[in-house]
Every structure is written in C-alpha cells, then in structure tokens.
Design a protein around this motif. Structure first.
Motif, PDB file in Angstrom:
ATOM      1  N   UNK A  86       0.830  -1.207   0.000  1.00 53.23           N
ATOM      2  CA  UNK A  86       0.000   0.000   0.000  1.00 53.23           C
ATOM      3  C   UNK A  86       0.867   1.260   0.000  1.00 53.23           C
ATOM      4  N   UNK A  87       1.977   1.228   0.732  1.00 52.99           N
ATOM      5  CA  UNK A  87       2.895   2.371   0.731  1.00 52.99           C
ATOM      6  C   UNK A  87       3.528   2.537  -0.651  1.00 52.99           C
ATOM      7  N   UNK A  88       3.872   1.425  -1.305  1.00 52.57           N
ATOM      8  CA  UNK A  88       4.407   1.475  -2.670  1.00 52.57           C
ATOM      9  C   UNK A  88       3.383   2.056  -3.645  1.00 52.57           C
ATOM     10  N   UNK A  89       2.126   1.662  -3.495  1.00 49.92           N
ATOM     11  CA  UNK A  89       1.074   2.207  -4.365  1.00 49.92           C
ATOM     12  C   UNK A  89       0.954   3.719  -4.179  1.00 49.92           C
ATOM     13  N   UNK A  90       1.024   4.171  -2.946  1.00 48.64           N
ATOM     14  CA  UNK A  90       0.949   5.610  -2.684  1.00 48.64           C
ATOM     15  C   UNK A  90       2.137   6.327  -3.330  1.00 48.64           C
ATOM     16  N   UNK A  91       3.340   5.762  -3.181  1.00 46.90           N
ATOM     17  CA  UNK A  91       4.532   6.372  -3.789  1.00 46.90           C
ATOM     18  C   UNK A  91       4.381   6.430  -5.306  1.00 46.90           C
ATOM     19  N   UNK A  92       3.822   5.381  -5.896  1.00 45.20           N
ATOM     20  CA  UNK A  92       3.601   5.356  -7.341  1.00 45.20           C
ATOM     21  C   UNK A  92       2.673   6.495  -7.760  1.00 45.20           C
ATOM     22  N   UNK A  93       1.535   6.627  -7.087  1.00 49.85           N
ATOM     23  CA  UNK A  93       0.558   7.649  -7.465  1.00 49.85           C
ATOM     24  C   UNK A  93       1.094   9.061  -7.230  1.00 49.85           C
ATOM     25  N   UNK A  94       1.831   9.263  -6.160  1.00 54.19           N
ATOM     26  CA  UNK A  94       2.420  10.581  -5.904  1.00 54.19           C
ATOM     27  C   UNK A  94       3.531  10.882  -6.900  1.00 54.19           C
ATOM     28  N   UNK A  95       4.351   9.884  -7.176  1.00 55.79           N
ATOM     29  CA  UNK A  95       5.425  10.063  -8.156  1.00 55.79           C
ATOM     30  C   UNK A  95       4.884  10.347  -9.541  1.00 55.79           C
ATOM     31  N   UNK A  97       2.534  12.110 -10.173  1.00 55.45           N
ATOM     32  CA  UNK A  97       2.159  13.527 -10.169  1.00 55.45           C
ATOM     33  C   UNK A  97       3.372  14.424  -9.904  1.00 55.45           C
ATOM     34  N   UNK A  98       4.545  13.828  -9.896  1.00 55.57           N
ATOM     35  CA  UNK A  98       5.807  14.563  -9.683  1.00 55.57           C
ATOM     36  C   UNK A  98       5.795  15.367  -8.388  1.00 55.57           C
ATOM     37  N   UNK A  99       5.259  14.758  -7.338  1.00 55.40           N
ATOM     38  CA  UNK A  99       5.174  15.412  -6.037  1.00 55.40           C
ATOM     39  C   UNK A  99       6.503  15.222  -5.302  1.00 55.40           C
ATOM     40  N   UNK A 100       7.143  16.305  -4.853  1.00 58.60           N
ATOM     41  CA  UNK A 100       8.338  16.134  -4.020  1.00 58.60           C
ATOM     42  C   UNK A 100       7.976  15.353  -2.760  1.00 58.60           C
ATOM     43  N   UNK A 101       8.775  14.327  -2.469  1.00 59.59           N
ATOM     44  CA  UNK A 101       8.398  13.387  -1.419  1.00 59.59           C
ATOM     45  C   UNK A 101       9.640  12.887  -0.688  1.00 59.59           C
ATOM     46  N   UNK A 102       9.513  12.763   0.617  1.00 62.56           N
ATOM     47  CA  UNK A 102      10.509  12.082   1.435  1.00 62.56           C
ATOM     48  C   UNK A 102      10.056  10.627   1.534  1.00 62.56           C
ATOM     49  N   UNK A 103      10.954   9.710   1.199  1.00 66.43           N
ATOM     50  CA  UNK A 103      10.597   8.296   1.147  1.00 66.43           C
ATOM     51  C   UNK A 103      11.414   7.524   2.163  1.00 66.43           C
ATOM     52  N   UNK A 104      10.728   6.778   3.022  1.00 70.19           N
ATOM     53  CA  UNK A 104      11.399   5.905   3.983  1.00 70.19           C
ATOM     54  C   UNK A 104      10.699   4.543   3.924  1.00 70.19           C
ATOM     55  N   UNK A 105      11.258   3.517   4.553  1.00 73.19           N
ATOM     56  CA  UNK A 105      10.584   2.214   4.552  1.00 73.19           C
ATOM     57  C   UNK A 105       9.243   2.225   5.297  1.00 73.19           C
ATOM     58  N   UNK A 106       9.043   3.207   6.189  1.00 77.49           N
ATOM     59  CA  UNK A 106       7.850   3.208   7.038  1.00 77.49           C
ATOM     60  C   UNK A 106       6.828   4.287   6.729  1.00 77.49           C
ATOM     61  N   UNK A 107       7.221   5.318   6.004  1.00 78.73           N
ATOM     62  CA  UNK A 107       6.292   6.404   5.696  1.00 78.73           C
ATOM     63  C   UNK A 107       6.752   7.177   4.478  1.00 78.73           C
ATOM     64  N   UNK A 108       5.831   7.945   3.923  1.00 80.72           N
ATOM     65  CA  UNK A 108       6.113   8.939   2.893  1.00 80.72           C
ATOM     66  C   UNK A 108       5.774  10.284   3.505  1.00 80.72           C
ATOM     67  N   UNK A 109       6.459  11.314   3.073  1.00 76.47           N
ATOM     68  CA  UNK A 109       6.168  12.647   3.595  1.00 76.47           C
ATOM     69  C   UNK A 109       6.124  13.619   2.420  1.00 76.47           C
ATOM     70  N   UNK A 110       5.122  14.518   2.414  1.00 81.11           N
ATOM     71  CA  UNK A 110       4.966  15.486   1.342  1.00 81.11           C
ATOM     72  C   UNK A 110       4.384  16.773   1.897  1.00 81.11           C
ATOM     73  N   UNK A 111       4.466  17.821   1.103  1.00 81.16           N
ATOM     74  CA  UNK A 111       3.881  19.100   1.499  1.00 81.16           C
ATOM     75  C   UNK A 111       2.364  18.982   1.510  1.00 81.16           C
TER      76      UNK A 111
END
Length: 148
Positions: A86-95, A97-111
């Motif tokens: 589910x975290x990978x799916x979120x990273x895919x959808x945000x990516x 949209x070219x959203x700047x994102x902090x990526x870790x094994x446990x969470x994603x962070x965005x503005x």
C-alpha cells in the motif's frame, strides 16, 4: 553582508558562527539572500543546482565564517500504510504527479495538499498532519550532493 560560496560536509564537531534554519524549498536555492535570527543578512552564491541538507556547513571564500544548515520544521503530511504494498502504491501515485516526497521504509512525507490528502485517504492510507523537518528526494535527475 556575508557571502557564502563554499559547501562543506556535515561535521558535528565543526565550530560555526551561526545556524541557518531553512525549509526544504529554501534548501534548493543556490543563489539567495537570507536573514539570520539576529537580523544579519547573508547571501548564498553556490554552484547552480546545489541542494543543501541538514547539517551541511557553508563557508565564505576566506573560510573564516561558517554557518550550519538546519532543516527547519515545516507543515507536512506523513503517510503511513498498513502494508508495504500500500505504501508502494501511494509512492507510485504521488510520483506519477511529480510530487516532491521524502521516502522511507515506514512512511512517505509530502507538502500539504488537500487533493492529494483526499486521494491518499481513498487509497486506504493513514495521513498525519505534522510540523517536522522535510527532506524530499532529489529525483532521478537531481543533483548529487557534492561538496567543494
């Protein structure tokens, strides 16, 4: 006005004259005027494309004045998933949209963004609104973090 032109690697033992708290967006500015907490103005004149990170040390040409960069806490959305997929799916959808994102094994962070917040909730993710330091990925074509 103090002009900073050199980037040094982080060094917890370095003696610094000042600290400069900057948001993630401010840390991407290689040529910019900032005001320190005491009102003193400094000017960054770094190579274009330089991205600063928490703990970096900046120096003037004479290497007399040293300033430590501090990742300034800022509003963010922290995205947590029940499963890695589910975290990978979120990273895919945000990516996508070219959203700047902090990526870790446990969470994603965005503005903060209300549209993305709603999308992520619909995908079944938990979103926390926080005020913390934010260090987004540079991306595949981003500048490598180099020091002079």
């Amino acid at each position: 006005m103090l002009t900073l032109t050199r980037l040094k690697p982080p060094d917890v033992n370095a003696v610094v004259n000042f600290t400069l708290p900057l948001t993630a967006e401010e840390r991407t500015r290689s040529r910019h005027r900032f005001k320190l907490e005491d009102g003193k103005e400094i000017f960054l004149r770094l190579p274009r494309g330089t991205v600063l990170h928490n703990g970096d040390i900046l120096a003037d040409d004479n290497q007399i004045n040293f300033i430590r960069i501090v990742a300034k806490p800022e509003p963010v959305l922290t995205v947590i998933a029940h499963t890695p997929l589910l975290l990978l799916r979120a990273a895919y959808h945000l990516g996508n949209r070219h959203v700047p994102m902090e990526i870790t094994p446990n969470y994603l962070r965005l503005s903060p963004d209300s549209v993305l917040h709603t999308m992520l909730e619909k995908l079944g993710l938990k979103i926390k609104e926080e005020v913390v330091p934010f260090q987004p990925e540079l991306g595949a074509y981003g500048n490598n973090h180099s020091h002079s």
